[in-house]
Design a protein around this motif. Structure first.
Motif, mmCIF file in Angstrom:
data_model
loop_
_atom_site.group_PDB
_atom_site.id
_atom_site.type_symbol
_atom_site.label_atom_id
_atom_site.label_comp_id
_atom_site.label_asym_id
_atom_site.label_seq_id
_atom_site.Cartn_x
_atom_site.Cartn_y
_atom_site.Cartn_z
ATOM 1 N N ALA A 122 -41.542 4.649 -25.554
ATOM 2 C CA ALA A 122 -42.562 4.939 -26.565
ATOM 3 C C ALA A 122 -43.251 6.275 -26.300
ATOM 4 C CB ALA A 122 -43.593 3.811 -26.608
ATOM 5 N N ARG A 123 -43.446 6.595 -25.041
ATOM 6 C CA ARG A 123 -44.149 7.822 -24.657
ATOM 7 C C ARG A 123 -43.198 8.994 -24.417
ATOM 8 N NH1 ARG A 123 -49.774 8.405 -24.755
ATOM 9 N NH2 ARG A 123 -50.795 6.380 -24.430
ATOM 10 N N ARG A 124 -41.918 8.747 -24.548
ATOM 11 C CA ARG A 124 -40.876 9.769 -24.332
ATOM 12 C C ARG A 124 -40.977 10.346 -22.922
ATOM 13 N NH1 ARG A 124 -40.339 13.270 -29.851
ATOM 14 N NH2 ARG A 124 -38.182 12.643 -29.811
ATOM 15 N N LEU A 125 -41.066 9.461 -21.969
ATOM 16 C CA LEU A 125 -41.157 9.839 -20.571
ATOM 17 C C LEU A 125 -39.838 9.563 -19.858
ATOM 18 C CD1 LEU A 125 -44.608 8.163 -19.732
ATOM 19 C CD2 LEU A 125 -44.189 10.538 -20.445
ATOM 20 N N LYS A 126 -39.472 10.427 -18.931
ATOM 21 C CA LYS A 126 -38.313 10.165 -18.097
ATOM 22 C C LYS A 126 -38.650 9.030 -17.127
ATOM 23 C CE LYS A 126 -35.601 13.379 -19.700
ATOM 24 N NZ LYS A 126 -34.391 13.020 -20.487
ATOM 25 N N LEU A 127 -37.692 8.146 -16.912
ATOM 26 C CA LEU A 127 -37.857 7.064 -15.951
ATOM 27 C C LEU A 127 -36.932 7.341 -14.772
ATOM 28 C CD1 LEU A 127 -38.986 4.373 -15.020
ATOM 29 C CD2 LEU A 127 -37.244 3.214 -16.402
ATOM 30 N N THR B 175 -48.204 14.125 -18.722
ATOM 31 C CA THR B 175 -47.266 13.207 -18.079
ATOM 32 C C THR B 175 -45.855 13.434 -18.614
ATOM 33 O OG1 THR B 175 -49.027 11.545 -17.922
ATOM 34 C CG2 THR B 175 -46.770 10.803 -17.527
ATOM 35 N N ARG B 176 -44.903 13.545 -17.713
ATOM 36 C CA ARG B 176 -43.509 13.763 -18.109
ATOM 37 C C ARG B 176 -42.577 12.683 -17.601
ATOM 38 N NH1 ARG B 176 -46.025 16.312 -20.872
ATOM 39 N NH2 ARG B 176 -46.065 18.567 -21.244
ATOM 40 N N ALA B 177 -43.009 11.917 -16.605
ATOM 41 C CA ALA B 177 -42.095 10.920 -16.025
ATOM 42 C C ALA B 177 -42.865 9.817 -15.325
ATOM 43 C CB ALA B 177 -41.140 11.592 -15.034
ATOM 44 N N VAL B 178 -42.189 8.687 -15.184
ATOM 45 C CA VAL B 178 -42.647 7.586 -14.332
ATOM 46 C C VAL B 178 -41.574 7.383 -13.267
ATOM 47 C CG1 VAL B 178 -43.176 5.126 -14.191
ATOM 48 C CG2 VAL B 178 -43.912 6.452 -16.194
ATOM 49 N N MET B 179 -42.000 7.409 -12.017
ATOM 50 C CA MET B 179 -41.082 7.098 -10.918
ATOM 51 C C MET B 179 -41.397 5.705 -10.407
ATOM 52 S SD MET B 179 -40.474 8.881 -7.172
ATOM 53 C CE MET B 179 -40.004 10.483 -7.836
ATOM 54 N N ILE B 180 -40.442 4.813 -10.479
ATOM 55 C CA ILE B 180 -40.613 3.488 -9.897
ATOM 56 C C ILE B 180 -39.867 3.454 -8.565
ATOM 57 C CG2 ILE B 180 -40.993 2.278 -12.068
ATOM 58 C CD1 ILE B 180 -38.075 1.384 -12.011
#
Length: 358
Positions: A140-145, A116-121
């Motif tokens: 916390a997870r170092r993910l791109k938002l 996992t690299r990102a969360v798209m809302i």
């Protein structure tokens, strides 16, 4: 709306004789960046391109690689998903909450994997999808938002506007949006200067200098006429959203038919009401009844992405919350030009609705 000012803006561009990458584009980018509260705005051809270019830029920057995963809401327009798969990335679908229609922040953590690299809302229907929990999970997870802000121009979370809540945001200015152009148009907003420069180059054939191509880009640029029109409409966006909100609040306080499920007051406080969704188990009968009485409605959207032919690999996937929303949702009339009498008519008809027995 605002026809005279829009006509003057279009005439200004025509008389000026500069139709791409000129002063109108630069001015709109500066004004929209200031409006959203971001350091950078890059115009592009449409909303799908805005999301696609963000993800492509992250690939070019080495932040993501083909096969990496992007968490996305299952309940969304297909453009959110297309942007992911077009870049060779894997969409991971997460169910929404039934009361807000937005991605369920309690389910995101369990969807995270080592890829996992990102969360798209997606601020769907004009309601803010961001929560503090989503922000904390990404940090916390170092993910791109990444925000899909195609339907929520001017929406806020506290003192901040959507489009500034994540690492980058894609915006659509399709004519029917809260901030709409006279054709297709889009933009990316971000505080990341490197990302903004990469997006701009990718949308200009991969070129940051004329006839020098460092990346395999595409042609996705905001033209001067659309930028000029958007500059006019941006000045009225907050007032137009306030008109939408008043209609939505009237709906919420006056629709009383127990056969219908409608947004509550808390929902309204966190929305700019691109649409007003009504849920009904007899949705098709309701739509026919309203049409027979002169009220037009739309369905957003009749088939969820995971049931579309183009994503046949998800054919056996079960996402019951999403599927129920897509089976029952009906969008009521709501726009800044709507009169109080028109809103009263919609409410009267909704309250009188009795589905046929067969």
């Amino acid at each position: 709306m605002h026809a005279d000012e829009i006509s003057q803006a279009v005439r200004r561009v025509i008389d000026g004789g500069w139709y791409l990458q000129g002063n109108e584009n630069k001015a709109f980018e500066e004004e929209y960046a200031r409006y959203t509260g971001t350091a950078h705005c890059v115009g592009c051809g449409n909303g799908l391109d805005s999301l696609t270019l963000i993800l492509r830029a992250y690939v070019e920057m080495g932040v993501m690689s083909p096969g990496d995963e992007v968490i996305v809401p299952a309940n969304t327009y297909i453009a959110s998903i297309l942007a992911v798969t077009e870049n060779g990335l894997k969409p991971v679908l997460v169910e929404p909450r039934a009361d807000t229609f937005q991605i369920d922040d309690a389910l995101i953590e369990q969807a995270v994997t080592p890829r996992t690299r990102a969360v798209m809302i997606v601020h769907l229907y004009g309601r803010c999808a961001y929560t503090d929990k989503i922000g904390a999970t990404c940090k916390a997870r170092r993910l791109k938002l990444i925000e899909d802000n195609a339907q929520a121009h001017g929406c806020t979370f506290g003192a901040r506007r959507t489009g500034s809540l994540g690492d980058a945001a894609g915006h659509s200015f399709y004519p029917g949006k809260n901030l709409g152009a006279l054709g297709d148009a889009g933009a990316v907003t971000t505080d990341d200067g490197t990302l903004a420069d990469t997006v701009r180059a990718l949308g200009n054939y991969g070129s940051s200098r004329k006839y020098v191509f460092d990346m395999k880009g595409r042609n996705s640029r905001l033209d001067e006429i659309q930028a000029a029109v958007l500059r006019v409409k941006l000045r009225y966006l907050d007032d137009d959203n306030a008109k939408r909100r008043r209609i939505a609040e009237y709906y919420v306080s006056h629709i009383s038919n127990p056969r219908l499920r409608i947004p509550d007051e808390e929902y309204c406080r966190n929305s700019v009401h691109h649409i007003f969704p009504v849920m009904c188990a007899r949705r098709d009968a309701l739509q026919r009844y309203l049409a027979d009485n002169g009220v037009g409605t739309m369905i957003h959207y009749p088939i969820p992405p995971h049931k579309q032919k183009c994503y046949a690999e998800w054919g056996g996937t079960s996402l019951p919350v999403t599927e129920r929303i897509h089976r029952e949702e009906l969008s009521m009339p709501l726009n800044p030009t709507m009169t109080a009498d028109e809103a009263k008519t919609v409410v009267r008809l909704l309250n009188a609705f009795r589905p046929p027995s067969t």
